[in-house]
Design a protein around this motif. Structure first.
Motif, PDB file in Angstrom:
ATOM      1  N   MET A  50     -14.229  19.427   0.884  1.00 27.87           N
ATOM      2  CA  MET A  50     -13.099  19.315   1.243  1.00 27.87           C
ATOM      3  C   MET A  50     -12.727  20.065   2.509  1.00 27.87           C
ATOM      4  O   MET A  50     -12.191  19.525   3.523  1.00 27.87           O
ATOM      5  N   ILE A  51     -13.640  21.076   2.716  1.00 28.02           N
ATOM      6  CA  ILE A  51     -13.471  21.714   4.218  1.00 28.02           C
ATOM      7  C   ILE A  51     -14.043  20.730   5.218  1.00 28.02           C
ATOM      8  O   ILE A  51     -13.386  20.655   6.179  1.00 28.02           O
ATOM      9  N   ARG A  52     -15.092  20.206   4.713  1.00 36.87           N
ATOM     10  CA  ARG A  52     -15.701  19.077   5.614  1.00 36.87           C
ATOM     11  C   ARG A  52     -14.742  17.880   6.043  1.00 36.87           C
ATOM     12  O   ARG A  52     -14.560  17.402   7.147  1.00 36.87           O
ATOM     13  N   PHE A  53     -13.913  17.661   4.838  1.00 38.92           N
ATOM     14  CA  PHE A  53     -13.061  16.409   4.865  1.00 38.92           C
ATOM     15  C   PHE A  53     -11.895  16.904   6.061  1.00 38.92           C
ATOM     16  O   PHE A  53     -11.646  16.012   6.787  1.00 38.92           O
ATOM     17  N   LYS A  54     -11.225  17.952   5.765  1.00 37.01           N
ATOM     18  CA  LYS A  54     -10.312  18.514   6.553  1.00 37.01           C
ATOM     19  C   LYS A  54     -10.699  18.609   8.069  1.00 37.01           C
ATOM     20  O   LYS A  54     -10.263  18.135   9.154  1.00 37.01           O
TER      21      LYS A  54
ATOM     22  N   LEU B 239      -1.675  18.538   1.338  1.00 36.19           N
ATOM     23  CA  LEU B 239      -2.434  18.437   0.157  1.00 36.19           C
ATOM     24  C   LEU B 239      -3.863  19.095   0.529  1.00 36.19           C
ATOM     25  O   LEU B 239      -4.414  19.664  -0.702  1.00 36.19           O
ATOM     26  N   LEU B 240      -4.215  19.258   1.570  1.00 36.33           N
ATOM     27  CA  LEU B 240      -5.478  19.864   1.921  1.00 36.33           C
ATOM     28  C   LEU B 240      -5.408  21.428   1.904  1.00 36.33           C
ATOM     29  O   LEU B 240      -6.481  21.904   1.750  1.00 36.33           O
ATOM     30  N   GLU B 241      -4.127  21.741   2.476  1.00 36.61           N
ATOM     31  CA  GLU B 241      -4.121  23.113   2.346  1.00 36.61           C
ATOM     32  C   GLU B 241      -4.512  23.992   1.021  1.00 36.61           C
ATOM     33  O   GLU B 241      -5.291  24.912   1.112  1.00 36.61           O
TER      34      GLU B 241
ATOM     35  N   GLU C  71       0.669  -1.218  -0.028  1.00 38.94           N
ATOM     36  CA  GLU C  71      -0.054  -0.049   0.033  1.00 38.94           C
ATOM     37  C   GLU C  71       0.828   1.140   0.086  1.00 38.94           C
ATOM     38  O   GLU C  71       1.785   1.493   0.878  1.00 38.94           O
ATOM     39  N   MET C  72       0.822   2.108  -0.906  1.00 42.61           N
ATOM     40  CA  MET C  72       1.297   3.583  -1.068  1.00 42.61           C
ATOM     41  C   MET C  72       0.356   4.379   0.228  1.00 42.61           C
ATOM     42  O   MET C  72      -0.883   4.385  -0.134  1.00 42.61           O
ATOM     43  N   ALA C  73       1.119   5.226   0.605  1.00 40.46           N
ATOM     44  CA  ALA C  73       0.339   5.957   1.637  1.00 40.46           C
ATOM     45  C   ALA C  73       0.982   7.352   1.719  1.00 40.46           C
ATOM     46  O   ALA C  73       2.096   7.697   1.312  1.00 40.46           O
ATOM     47  N   VAL C  74       0.249   8.379   2.478  1.00 37.03           N
ATOM     48  CA  VAL C  74       0.629   9.580   2.692  1.00 37.03           C
ATOM     49  C   VAL C  74       0.620   9.854   4.205  1.00 37.03           C
ATOM     50  O   VAL C  74      -0.394   9.459   4.827  1.00 37.03           O
ATOM     51  N   THR C  75       1.699  10.425   4.813  1.00 38.72           N
ATOM     52  CA  THR C  75       1.530  10.845   6.171  1.00 38.72           C
ATOM     53  C   THR C  75       0.677  11.880   6.620  1.00 38.72           C
ATOM     54  O   THR C  75       0.039  12.304   5.679  1.00 38.72           O
ATOM     55  N   GLU C  76       0.390  11.872   8.024  1.00 39.00           N
ATOM     56  CA  GLU C  76      -0.577  13.020   8.212  1.00 39.00           C
ATOM     57  C   GLU C  76      -0.053  14.354   7.827  1.00 39.00           C
ATOM     58  O   GLU C  76      -0.982  15.188   7.407  1.00 39.00           O
ATOM     59  N   ALA C  77       1.226  14.790   7.906  1.00 34.97           N
ATOM     60  CA  ALA C  77       1.869  16.070   7.511  1.00 34.97           C
ATOM     61  C   ALA C  77       1.308  16.204   6.153  1.00 34.97           C
ATOM     62  O   ALA C  77       1.235  17.409   5.612  1.00 34.97           O
ATOM     63  N   GLY C  78       1.775  15.195   5.195  1.00 33.28           N
ATOM     64  CA  GLY C  78       1.737  15.365   3.813  1.00 33.28           C
ATOM     65  C   GLY C  78       0.274  15.437   3.416  1.00 33.28           C
ATOM     66  O   GLY C  78      -0.128  16.278   2.529  1.00 33.28           O
ATOM     67  N   LEU C  79      -0.665  14.901   4.203  1.00 34.63           N
ATOM     68  CA  LEU C  79      -1.973  15.056   3.836  1.00 34.63           C
ATOM     69  C   LEU C  79      -2.559  16.425   4.147  1.00 34.63           C
ATOM     70  O   LEU C  79      -3.313  16.884   3.452  1.00 34.63           O
TER      71      LEU C  79
END
Length: 185
Positions: free
Chosen positions: A155-159, A141-143, A130-138
């Motif tokens: 996206m605001i709700r997801f964040k 991406l959301l920023e 599984e390829m994954a992204v860390t919390e900081a990387g996520l």
């Protein structure tokens, strides 16, 4: 503990149904030779009435087994946002999120250049495909998807969901309730 009364009742039902089937077979053979199977088919209707509870329990057991086998890999190991499953992995106290799951949620779609800019916050989880992204990387991406006036509400709700519910919960969960790529963790 086995309840002998119910075992004896089941055995007597079986003996009765075999005897009834045989009687119907013999009667149908006497009426028209070679058609004894019709008597057995008629007896099956009595079997349905006689074994109705066992048939229902078997169907429910089969349904339970099917649901369990289909959902076992996800049990206690996923979170869902708007009906989409998001898998979280906890490796050395760092939360990783499966990239395949993020691609289903992120809007606009995740571009390859965004993945390339993540650097060490993106990669394969140890001993997992599984390829994954860390919390900081996520969060990076959301920023870009939530910090301007054109930000989409999902996206605001997801964040918000990540920061208030999912990530704090993953960090405080016992190890058995979070995906672990290695059995020894």
């Amino acid at each position: 503990m086995i309840e002998w009364r119910s075992v004896l009742l089941l055995i007597s039902k079986i003996v009765f149904s075999i005897g009834l089937s045989y009687i119907y077979y013999v009667i149908a053979e006497k009426i028209k030779p070679g058609h004894g199977i019709i008597g057995v088919v008629i007896a099956i209707g009595f079997w349905g009435r006689l074994y109705s509870r066992e048939i229902i329990e078997f169907v429910l057991l089969f349904k339970y087994w099917g649901e369990k086998s289909a959902l076992q890999q996800w049990h206690g190991k996923y979170y869902t946002f708007d009906g989409r499953q998001i898998r979280f992995y906890l490796v050395d106290e760092i939360v990783w999120v499966a990239l395949r799951d993020l691609k289903k949620v992120l809007d606009p779609k995740l571009a390859q250049w965004e993945i390339d800019t993540l650097g060490s916050d993106y990669g394969k989880i140890d001993q997992s495909r599984e390829m994954a992204v860390t919390e900081a990387g996520l969060m990076r991406l959301l920023e870009s998807r939530t910090d301007d006036r054109r930000a989409k509400y999902p996206m605001i709700r997801f964040k918000r969901w990540l920061l208030k519910e999912a990530l704090p919960n993953v960090k405080r969960m016992p190890r058995s309730a979070v995906n672990h790529p290695m059995k020894g963790l």
